[in-house]
Motif scaffolding. Structure first.
Motif, short mmCIF file in Angstrom:
data_model
loop_
_atom_site.label_atom_id
_atom_site.label_comp_id
_atom_site.label_asym_id
_atom_site.label_seq_id
_atom_site.Cartn_x
_atom_site.Cartn_y
_atom_site.Cartn_z
N ASP A 278 0.81 -1.23 0.00
CA ASP A 278 0.00 0.00 0.00
C ASP A 278 0.83 1.27 0.00
OD1 ASP A 278 -2.74 -1.13 0.15
OD2 ASP A 278 -1.98 -1.98 2.03
N PHE A 279 2.12 1.16 -0.32
CA PHE A 279 2.91 2.37 -0.40
C PHE A 279 2.37 3.27 -1.50
CE2 PHE A 279 6.44 4.98 -1.92
CZ PHE A 279 6.85 5.57 -0.72
N ALA A 280 2.25 4.56 -1.21
CA ALA A 280 1.74 5.53 -2.18
C ALA A 280 2.90 6.39 -2.68
CB ALA A 280 0.68 6.42 -1.54
N PHE A 281 2.97 6.55 -3.97
CA PHE A 281 4.08 7.28 -4.60
C PHE A 281 3.70 8.73 -4.87
CE2 PHE A 281 4.48 2.83 -5.54
CZ PHE A 281 5.83 2.57 -5.38
N GLU A 282 4.67 9.60 -4.70
CA GLU A 282 4.50 11.02 -4.99
C GLU A 282 5.58 11.46 -5.98
OE1 GLU A 282 2.16 13.04 -4.01
OE2 GLU A 282 1.19 11.79 -2.47
N LEU B 299 10.14 24.24 9.35
CA LEU B 299 9.44 22.97 9.42
C LEU B 299 8.87 22.60 8.05
CD1 LEU B 299 7.58 23.53 12.80
CD2 LEU B 299 9.74 22.32 12.41
N PHE B 300 8.34 21.39 7.94
CA PHE B 300 7.82 20.94 6.65
C PHE B 300 6.58 20.08 6.87
CE2 PHE B 300 10.73 17.80 8.23
CZ PHE B 300 10.19 16.57 7.88
N ASP B 301 5.78 19.98 5.86
CA ASP B 301 4.55 19.20 5.91
C ASP B 301 4.90 17.72 5.77
OD1 ASP B 301 2.04 18.13 5.74
OD2 ASP B 301 1.50 19.11 3.84
N ASN B 302 4.76 16.96 6.87
CA ASN B 302 5.06 15.53 6.77
C ASN B 302 3.80 14.67 6.69
OD1 ASN B 302 4.27 15.78 9.45
ND2 ASN B 302 6.13 14.85 10.31
N LYS B 303 2.69 15.28 6.29
CA LYS B 303 1.46 14.53 6.05
C LYS B 303 1.40 14.09 4.59
CE LYS B 303 -1.23 16.85 9.68
NZ LYS B 303 -2.33 17.79 9.96
N SER B 304 2.35 13.27 4.25
CA SER B 304 2.47 12.79 2.87
C SER B 304 3.01 11.36 2.92
CB SER B 304 3.38 13.73 2.08
OG SER B 304 3.45 13.35 0.72
N GLY C 115 6.90 8.31 12.47
CA GLY C 115 7.11 7.53 13.68
C GLY C 115 8.16 6.47 13.43
N SER C 116 7.84 5.21 13.78
CA SER C 116 8.75 4.10 13.47
C SER C 116 8.19 3.27 12.33
CB SER C 116 8.97 3.23 14.72
OG SER C 116 7.74 2.65 15.14
N GLY C 117 7.41 3.91 11.48
CA GLY C 117 6.85 3.23 10.32
C GLY C 117 5.41 3.63 10.10
N GLY C 118 5.03 3.84 8.84
CA GLY C 118 3.70 4.31 8.49
C GLY C 118 3.83 5.57 7.66
N LEU C 119 2.90 5.78 6.75
CA LEU C 119 2.92 6.99 5.93
C LEU C 119 2.07 8.06 6.59
CD1 LEU C 119 2.66 5.53 2.29
CD2 LEU C 119 4.68 6.00 3.68
N GLY C 120 2.41 9.31 6.36
CA GLY C 120 1.84 10.40 7.14
C GLY C 120 0.61 11.08 6.60
N TYR C 121 0.01 10.58 5.54
CA TYR C 121 -1.14 11.25 4.92
C TYR C 121 -2.24 11.57 5.92
CZ TYR C 121 0.67 9.95 0.29
OH TYR C 121 1.44 9.81 -0.84
#
Length: 419
Positions: free
Chosen positions: A93-97, A243-248, A253-259
């Motif tokens: 389920d990795f999402a590419f940008e 700072l930067f937007d890490n909701k992507s 954390g220690s794993g997981g995507l930030g969307y």
């Protein structure tokens, strides 16, 4: 290959990443992560295969397959190739940008774990030495009173190297020719609020364990100062718009995507309240809850509570700590369930209050799978976590036996049992 030919290689790879990122199924994955992270409760478990950059990925995309020779372009090439390889080989389920991210060049004056070239940390001269290629010794720099004094007087900082940043940014943007984006963000270590990992690298783990009894006041003064200084650094980074937007599709954390479906409030200035933050306490896995709260959690929450969303835990079992974490961190959103955790205890405590970030043991996957045993474990975990907001992060992949087949088999087994 001359430089122009190397640039052609980069542009072709960038074009491929852009095409992958624009696929409808990819955008659907991104939305699934956003709903999952926002605890919508209507998402199936999400899976991410996450090889280590200096482990599994070295085997899957070996250096000899790279075409560029320029040092900077080669770093860009390997990142592009890993994305493309992931797309073609792992149906997770990795999402590419359409973006490649780098750490902002600069100096973090705390302990930058993973940087073997660092010479000073928290005002102390350090000279770590290796035991072998993949191990090193922890020196006790804090047995010296002068070093303790230096640490307590040191204000931790991140000093960007603007000249190097400008050079790399211009070079990479010219190379990709506006096909995708290039981003430089504050290094992960700078934002992490764990504190313990930095202290252990300055003191040694065994020495720290003894000092929790023998010199408790000193340890509290040291970690208290580290905590306060890290908080002031967070506030400085926010004030200076660093700072930067890490909701992507960023490792969170220690794993997981930030969307997330919750956007940054002001695109011109990211605030701490817009971001995911992280802390863990791996070094305190065998410390009592009282000592964990006294020497770790109460100091970690000073910085971690400033983030909009908090992640907690890595490889340590949190079996007896969930009540403490939920009580002290109202912004907790992702909790790690490591290979050493009791999955049932975690499910009973996390429920749907936060993301159940399950980390299966990579040793049972990466060099060959016992399929009946793995199927049994997956079915059992799926049943235990049926009321939880589950993600499955296969990480800490130091080796994959030079083949993707074991990871691919794991993906198929997960799909068969969880979905």
């Amino acid at each position: 290959m001359d430089y122009k030919e190397q640039v052609k290689v980069i542009r072709e790879l960038a074009k491929q990443l852009k095409e992958i990122s624009s696929l409808p199924k990819n955008r659907l994955k991104a939305q699934k992560w956003a709903d999952h992270n926002d605890l919508k409760g209507n998402t199936e478990p999400l899976l991410w295969i996450c090889p280590d950059d200096d482990g599994g990925w070295v085997e899957l995309v070996p250096n000899e397959t790279l075409q560029t020779e320029d040092k900077d372009l080669r770093e860009l090439e390997v990142r592009l190739r890993r994305y493309i390889y992931h797309f073609h080989h792992f149906e997770d389920d990795f999402a590419f940008e359409p973006v490649v991210r780098f750490d902002m060049p600069g100096e973090y004056t705390g302990f930058m774990y993973g940087d073997s070239n660092q010479k000073t940390a928290w005002g102390i001269n350090i000279d770590s030495y290796g035991i072998s290629k993949d191990a090193y010794h922890l020196n006790n720099y804090l047995k010296d009173e002068a070093n303790v004094e230096a640490l307590l007087n040191h204000e931790v900082d991140f000093i960007p190297d603007i000249i190097e940043y400008t050079r790399l940014k211009d070079k990479y943007e010219e190379a990709i020719d506006n096909t995708i984006d290039i981003e430089f963000n504050i290094p992960y270590t700078v934002l992490v609020q764990s504190l313990l990992i930095e202290l252990v690298h300055l003191k040694g783990l065994e020495e720290l364990m003894f000092d929790l009894y023998d010199h408790a006041d000193l340890i509290e003064s040291i970690i208290g100062h580290m905590s306060d200084s890290k908080v002031r650094l967070l506030e400085k980074l926010e004030k200076n718009n660093m700072l930067f937007d890490n909701k992507s599709n960023i490792y969170t954390g220690s794993g997981g995507l930030g969307y997330s479906n919750v956007p940054v409030k002001d695109n011109n200035k990211v605030m701490l309240s817009d971001m995911w933050g992280f802390a863990d306490s791996q070094e305190f896995s065998n410390v009592s809850n009282d000592m964990y709260e006294k020497f770790a959690l109460k100091y970690q929450i000073r910085g971690l509570s400033k983030f909009g969303l908090a992640c907690y835990g890595c490889c340590e079992p949190l079996d007896t700590k969930f009540d403490l974490i939920f009580r002290e961190l109202p912004n907790i959103r992702r909790l790690s369930v490591s290979p050493w955790s009791d999955v049932r205890i975690a499910a009973e405590n996390i429920k749907n209050r936060a993301i159940y970030s399950w980390k299966p043991n990579p040793a049972k996957v990466c060099t060959g799978i016992n399929e009946p045993e793995m199927t049994r474990m997956l079915k059992e975990t799926a049943q235990i976590t049926k009321d939880c907001n589950v993600e499955i992060i296969l990480k800490d992949i130091r080796t994959c036996d030079n083949t993707p087949k074991h990871l691919q088999q794991f993906i198929e087994l997960v799909k068969r049992t969880f979905k």
